[in-house]
Design an enzyme around this catalytic site. Structure first.
Site, PDB file in Angstrom:
ATOM      1  N   TRP A   1      -4.047  81.524 -16.357  1.00 15.71           N
ATOM      2  CA  TRP A   1      -3.487  82.857 -16.123  1.00 15.71           C
ATOM      3  C   TRP A   1      -3.262  83.592 -17.431  1.00 15.71           C
ATOM      4  CZ3 TRP A   1      -4.662  84.408 -11.649  1.00 15.71           C
ATOM      5  CH2 TRP A   1      -4.639  83.562 -10.547  1.00 15.71           C
TER       6      TRP A   1
ATOM      7  N   ASP B   1       5.220  86.401 -17.830  1.00 16.10           N
ATOM      8  CA  ASP B   1       4.662  86.207 -16.493  1.00 16.10           C
ATOM      9  C   ASP B   1       5.383  85.004 -15.888  1.00 16.10           C
ATOM     10  OD1 ASP B   1       3.238  85.537 -14.235  1.00 16.10           O
ATOM     11  OD2 ASP B   1       1.285  85.421 -15.217  1.00 16.10           O
TER      12      ASP B   1
ATOM     13  N   LYS C   1       4.767  82.422  -4.775  1.00 15.14           N
ATOM     14  CA  LYS C   1       5.075  81.035  -5.122  1.00 15.14           C
ATOM     15  C   LYS C   1       6.529  80.682  -4.825  1.00 15.14           C
ATOM     16  CE  LYS C   1       1.022  81.342  -7.545  1.00 15.14           C
ATOM     17  NZ  LYS C   1       0.351  82.230  -8.478  1.00 15.14           N
TER      18      LYS C   1
END
Ligand SMILES: *Cc1c(COP(=O)(O)O)cnc(C)c1O
Length: 361
Positions: A103, A172, A196
């Protein structure tokens, strides 16, 4: 009774059963309106209350100071990969990133459209199995960016990198928001896809310090400015109503069970159980993450062959534990044990893994 498995998928991921039940209960007739929450205008007072509750619960549970805005945006965390440099760029100042996984790599790729990007540290050469030590960002940069939990590789930052006072740290937190208490003031911006730890896919939470809203170039597209959404309370256009509503229910539930501190305690306990299985397996299970970089949320490990790993995934599935296959870029296995994964599910997995070892050693 409805059949429920233990779901170890990395995202979208398991949600608390009481939250799903509450959504079901309210589905056809929301707030006595004779309509579902999907069907009402986002300009009704009933919707306004959902939005206000979601905001207030987030603020309360995370301890967000008054000079930060909470935004609920569409487009996933991946949209923030470019909205971050778009909104925080400063003329001729570089933007600095730490590359700790898939990511981060994707986030870094988007920055070049807005200026110079520098990667100050990376663990790529070791298959992203650790968080670099003693990371320090430069002075005189537009912002610094980290990914606090690396979902694919199962690593997590255990310290804050060094950033000078006038440089905003952007994080993030898609796979570890609300997992443990944090000090929001350490960050300029936090963003997290909901799917999540927070709710379903379709909404991304962005927490941004107010003074940072004004950096964005005037000519930038309206929808891409955080400022637009901050000024309109995330209702400049139609917000992703159902995901926000689900997040609200899950925040209410989190508060009910004792908040982020209580959640941290459970998360630590859950992770300990699985890492202990790995550490006491005499190498039958090999942890991917270096011990000092282990994630509380994504437990990644390999076995002696892909065939054995597949056998383990398949047997797990038969026994009601699904989603144990590792991400294709890492291989092996991964158990994602987000906030909503009950302790019972983790214990069941640990028993299964021990038995699987005995039979296949
Ligand atoms: C899942 C994830 C993303 C991507 O989220 P989308 O909502 O699918 O764009 C970004 N960063 C991290 C750390 C993630 O775990």
């Amino acid at each position: 009774m409805t059949k429920r498995v233990f779901n170890f998928f990395a995202g979208p991921a398991t949600l608390p059963l009481p939250v799903l039940e509450k959504a079901k209960e309210e589905f056809l007739d929301f707030a006595g309106m004779g309509m579902s929450v999907l069907e009402i205008s986002h300009r009704t007072k009933e919707w306004d209350k959902v939005m206000t509750d979601a905001n207030n619960l987030t603020r309360e549970l995370m301890g967000i100071p008054g000079d930060y805005k909470v935004l609920w945006l569409g487009g996933g965390a991946s949209t923030q990969f470019y909205m971050t440099p778009l909104n925080l760029q400063l003329p001729s100042k570089p933007m600095e990133y730490v590359n700790t996984g898939g990511w981060s790599t994707k986030a870094i790729k988007e920055v070049k459209h807005f200026g110079e990007v520098k990667v100050v540290a990376s663990s790529e050469e070791e298959k992203f199995s650790y968080i670099p030590n003693n990371v320090a960002f430069s002075e005189d940069i537009a912002f610094a960016h980290i990914t606090s939990n690396n979902t694919l590789y199962g690593t997590e930052w255990s310290y804050l990198p060094s950033v000078s006072d006038d440089v905003p740290l952007v994080c993030d937190m898609s796979s570890n928001i609300l997992v443990r208490p944090i000090n929001v003031e350490d960050y300029g911006v936090i963003y997290a896809g909901a799917q999540k730890n927070l709710g379903p896919a379709g909404v991304t939470m962005v927490i941004v310090r107010e003074d940072l809203l004004n950096r964005v170039p005037e000519q930038a597209p309206t929808m891409q400015k955080w400022k637009t959404h901050a000024e309109k309370g995330s209702m400049f256009n139609t917000p992703p109503v159902f995901p926000i509503y689900m997040c609200k229910l899950s925040l209410e539930y989190l508060k009910e069970i004792g908040g982020v501190k209580a959640m941290e305690k459970m998360n630590v306990e859950k992770a300990k159980i699985l890492y202990n299985v790995i550490d006491t397996s005499d190498g039958f299970y090999k942890g991917h993450a270096r011990a000092d970089s282990r994630s509380l949320m994504n437990v990644t490990f390999t076995m002696s062959s892909p065939e054995l790993e597949q056998k383990c995934v398949d047997e797990g599935t038969t026994r009601g534990m699904i989603g144990l296959k590792g991400h294709r870029s890492v291989g092996g296995m991964r158990a994602s044990i987000y906030n909503a994964m009950p302790l019972e599910g983790v214990k069941k997995l640990a028993v299964f893994l021990r038995e699987f070892q005995e039979k296949n050693e």
